[in-house]
Scaffold this active site. Structure first.
Site, PDB file in Angstrom:
ATOM      1  N   LYS A  11      71.509 -11.697 -18.574  1.00 41.36           N
ATOM      2  CA  LYS A  11      72.253 -12.094 -19.832  1.00 41.36           C
ATOM      3  C   LYS A  11      71.823 -13.314 -20.989  1.00 41.36           C
ATOM      4  CE  LYS A  11      75.994 -10.015 -21.899  1.00 41.36           C
ATOM      5  NZ  LYS A  11      76.901  -8.393 -20.630  1.00 41.36           N
TER       6      LYS A  11
ATOM      7  N   GLY B 236      69.063 -18.898   2.666  1.00 39.18           N
ATOM      8  CA  GLY B 236      69.394 -18.363   3.205  1.00 39.18           C
ATOM      9  C   GLY B 236      70.299 -19.011   4.245  1.00 39.18           C
TER      10      GLY B 236
ATOM     11  N   CYS C   1      65.180 -24.708   1.351  1.00 39.82           N
ATOM     12  CA  CYS C   1      66.011 -24.816   3.006  1.00 39.82           C
ATOM     13  C   CYS C   1      65.513 -23.886   4.228  1.00 39.82           C
ATOM     14  CB  CYS C   1      67.281 -24.180   2.677  1.00 39.82           C
ATOM     15  SG  CYS C   1      68.132 -25.570   1.157  1.00 39.82           S
ATOM     16  N   TYR C   2      66.245 -22.883   4.416  1.00 43.05           N
ATOM     17  CA  TYR C   2      65.556 -21.585   4.475  1.00 43.05           C
ATOM     18  C   TYR C   2      63.858 -21.080   4.782  1.00 43.05           C
ATOM     19  CZ  TYR C   2      65.504 -17.803   8.176  1.00 43.05           C
ATOM     20  OH  TYR C   2      65.599 -16.173   8.975  1.00 43.05           O
TER      21      TYR C   2
ATOM     22  N   GLU D 142      67.374 -25.726  -7.861  1.00 41.59           N
ATOM     23  CA  GLU D 142      67.656 -24.912  -8.689  1.00 41.59           C
ATOM     24  C   GLU D 142      69.017 -24.737  -8.992  1.00 41.59           C
ATOM     25  OE1 GLU D 142      66.823 -23.770  -5.853  1.00 41.59           O
ATOM     26  OE2 GLU D 142      68.204 -23.053  -4.524  1.00 41.59           O
TER      27      GLU D 142
ATOM     28  N   SER E 194      78.043   1.681 -25.878  1.00 39.39           N
ATOM     29  CA  SER E 194      78.766   0.897 -26.180  1.00 39.39           C
ATOM     30  C   SER E 194      79.032   0.030 -27.345  1.00 39.39           C
ATOM     31  CB  SER E 194      79.370   0.213 -24.324  1.00 39.39           C
ATOM     32  OG  SER E 194      78.816  -1.154 -24.528  1.00 39.39           O
ATOM     33  N   GLY E 195      78.820  -0.589 -27.769  1.00 36.31           N
ATOM     34  CA  GLY E 195      78.242  -1.555 -28.814  1.00 36.31           C
ATOM     35  C   GLY E 195      78.380  -2.870 -28.172  1.00 36.31           C
ATOM     36  N   GLY E 196      78.687  -3.194 -26.751  1.00 36.79           N
ATOM     37  CA  GLY E 196      78.198  -4.179 -25.870  1.00 36.79           C
ATOM     38  C   GLY E 196      77.006  -4.816 -26.474  1.00 36.79           C
ATOM     39  N   VAL E 197      76.832  -5.654 -25.911  1.00 39.59           N
ATOM     40  CA  VAL E 197      75.873  -7.171 -26.109  1.00 39.59           C
ATOM     41  C   VAL E 197      74.795  -5.984 -25.345  1.00 39.59           C
ATOM     42  CG1 VAL E 197      74.158  -9.066 -25.456  1.00 39.59           C
ATOM     43  CG2 VAL E 197      76.901  -8.833 -26.103  1.00 39.59           C
ATOM     44  N   ASP E 198      74.058  -5.435 -24.262  1.00 42.52           N
ATOM     45  CA  ASP E 198      73.440  -4.589 -23.752  1.00 42.52           C
ATOM     46  C   ASP E 198      72.547  -3.020 -24.222  1.00 42.52           C
ATOM     47  OD1 ASP E 198      74.425  -7.191 -22.034  1.00 42.52           O
ATOM     48  OD2 ASP E 198      74.980  -5.431 -20.483  1.00 42.52           O
ATOM     49  N   SER E 199      73.782  -2.423 -24.207  1.00 43.15           N
ATOM     50  CA  SER E 199      73.427  -1.476 -25.153  1.00 43.15           C
ATOM     51  C   SER E 199      73.239  -1.534 -25.844  1.00 43.15           C
ATOM     52  CB  SER E 199      74.508  -0.450 -24.810  1.00 43.15           C
ATOM     53  OG  SER E 199      76.048  -0.520 -25.699  1.00 43.15           O
TER      54      SER E 199
ATOM     55  N   HIS F 225      68.282 -27.556  -2.699  1.00 39.47           N
ATOM     56  CA  HIS F 225      68.462 -26.555  -3.857  1.00 39.47           C
ATOM     57  C   HIS F 225      67.712 -27.406  -4.958  1.00 39.47           C
ATOM     58  CE1 HIS F 225      69.662 -23.214  -1.477  1.00 39.47           C
ATOM     59  NE2 HIS F 225      70.366 -24.216  -0.832  1.00 39.47           N
TER      60      HIS F 225
END
Ligand code: XMP
Length: 514
Positions: free
Chosen positions: A370, A54, A79-80, A167, A218-223, A165
């Site tokens: 995603k 942080g 770190c923090y 990660e 919407s036809g997008g990946v998520d929906s 870090h």
């Protein structure tokens, strides 16, 4: 399922800790310290804690973190987080005179399992204060080139601290260091896999079986992935409504037709082009355009749903949304609570709908990133191209025609976008970028078309690489590709004499132009 709790102190890398832990097979969730304390008081417990980095200094932080340490659970401080841990357990932290940011070499020390790593390797540092004396009974396992303590551990307490870090990809052996914490220090068993992920999403939807569920599709990946999971559980009780706002690309119309034909989803197509154009007339300010598109969407959707409910004599109980974890995290970020976050652009997709329509939210993907959603989509049998589509913003071409939106301007973007899309596919470059689109700039430039002088508009190509849209770099595509796209656009799109390539990173530029 029990998770590792990642306490977010505002590091820009916190999300990566979750991603890395899941990649290694350990489920984790991000939360603020306040939320963590509330959960602990309510009797919930994690498998382990990770205190993130942080920007603040522990010398200016008088928060009492005892509730975490009282649990006597495994803990990793980054770190923090390492500084909080060290101070709490009797070590000594010193105020830095000069921060250490970026690459640094560290050397392995002592008897830790990490001693099998190369004697020295590169890590990504980002700190000002640092630990000068580790807490009693902690072994120093890593030291930085300039002699500072970079890593400590205490196996009996199941605790570890890192001044860098692990990660981020800039840290060599970062995954091995995290795995060392999960396996050797915390003695955790792997509990996250694609199957677990799918099961969690399925059970979320299965819990509302028997209800009528509406999806703003919407036809997008998520929906698409959310609706596919829901359809498998709910069958005909799932209704997908797709609103045509007239600001879509040719590929979007084609995609919806394909999905209507090739999936069992029940997709209702709502043509609201004219209403959207009338609401956008005379509006040229980007935020006002976004708001106009957002409120018109809600108006159309709400009206259509009421009409549908009346005709079919049904009542919807839930609104299914493809909300992802980054959206959830953004809304819990300590920066947000502290009021430091700024709205760069308003995102209006289905915001406001659930409250107005008294619908409960169903968000089966809300703990996923995603790339995890894409994996799920493939596991569900969806076509590769469908789950690897580029993101497309809710306001669509509305924010890709700069200034006032007109049908003729939208056509220029539609045509140029189609050319870009075709060429990306023809030259197998579609997956080489994260998002690729065209923008119509409201400037006229002189050109020659045939033998005549032309004075017409400019199309800008925006092609970027990114992992989550938060940061982005422009994609370095072959000049021959850019040349071909440019030449096709000026030849095939009426009213365009010039094509430019946007080579701005985010930050400072955003991905969309408005
Ligand atoms: P910016 O332009 O903020 O965009 O760098 C980051 C990512 O978000 C997408 N975007 C949106 N997506 N509704 C959406 O669903 C919106 O209003 C919206 N605005 C931007 C953008 O396409 C990029 O992928």
């Amino acid at each position: 399922m029990q998770d590792i709790w990642i306490i977010d102190f505002g590091s820009q890398y916190t999300q990566l800790i979750t991603r890395k832990s899941r990649e290694l097979g350990y489920s984790s969730l991000i939360m603020t310290f306040d939320d963590c304390a509330e959960k602990l008081k309510a009797g919930e417990k994690p498998l382990a804690f990770i205190l993130s980095g942080g920007p603040q200094s522990i010398f200016e932080d008088d928060t009492d973190y005892n509730i975490i340490f009282d649990q006597k659970l495994p803990l990793l401080g980054i770190c923090y987080g390492m500084q909080i841990m060290s101070e709490k357990l009797g070590g000594k932290v010193e105020r830095g005179v000069q921060g250490e940011y970026g690459h640094a070499l560290v050397q392995t020390q002592g008897s830790s399992e990490l001693s099998h790593l190369p004697g020295s390797f590169n890590v990504w540092m980002s700190h000002f204060d640092h630990v000068v004396t580790p807490p009693t009974d902690f072994e120093v396992i890593l030291k930085s080139g300039n002699g500072l303590i970079a890593g400590i551990e205490n196996k009996a307490l199941k605790m570890m601290g890192l001044q860098f870090h692990p990660e981020v990809n800039h840290t060599d052996h970062g995954s091995e260091i995290l795995e060392h914490f999960f396996k050797d220090i915390a003695n955790l068993k792997q509990n996250w896999s694609d199957e677990v992920m799918l099961e969690q999403c399925r059970s979320e939807v299965a819990a509302v079986k028997g209800s009528k569920v509406l999806c703003a599709f919407s036809g997008g990946v998520d929906s698409l992935v959310a609706a596919t999971i829901a359809e498998k559980e709910l069958g005909e009780d799932l209704y997908c409504f797709f609103v045509d706002n007239g600001l879509l690309r040719p590929q979007d119309y084609h995609h919806i037709e394909v999905l209507q034909k090739e999936t069992p989803l029940n997709i209702e197509f709502i043509d609201a082009k004219d209403l959207f154009y009338s609401k956008l007339k005379g509006v040229s300010d980007p935020e006002k355009k976004r708001k106009a598109i957002g409120t018109t969407f809600i108006e159309v959707f709400e009206q259509k749903v009421h009409q549908f409910e009346k005709e079919k004599d049904i009542k919807f109980d839930y609104l299914l949304q493809g909300t992802l974890y980054p959206d959830v995290i953004e809304s819990i970020s300590p920066h947000k609570k502290g009021g430091k976050s700024v709205t760069i652009k308003s995102h209006h997709n289905v915001g406001g709908l659930p409250e107005r329509m008294k619908l409960q939210l169903l968000e089966p993907l809300k703990f996923l990133f995603k790339d995890e959603v894409r994996v799920l989509g493939e596991a569900l049998g969806l076509q590769y191209d469908w789950v690897h589509r580029h993101p497309f913003p809710g306001p669509g071409i509305g924010v890709r025609v700069l200034g006032e939106v007109s049908e003729s301007a939208v056509k220029k973007v539609q045509k140029s976008d189609q050319i870009l899309f075709e060429e990306l596919h023809a030259q197998s470059l579609y997956q080489a970028s994260w998002q690729a689109f065209t923008v119509l700039l409201p400037v006229k430039t002189v050109g020659v078309k045939g033998d005549a002088r032309a004075y017409e508009e400019v199309i800008c190509l925006r092609i970027v690489n990114s992992t989550d849209g938060m940061t982005a770099t422009w994609t370095d595509l072959p000049a021959s590709f850019l040349g071909k796209v440019s030449s096709r656009i000026v030849n095939e799109v009426e009213g365009v004499t010039r094509v430019v390539y946007d080579i701005t990173s985010k930050p400072p530029g955003t991905i969309e132009w408005e």
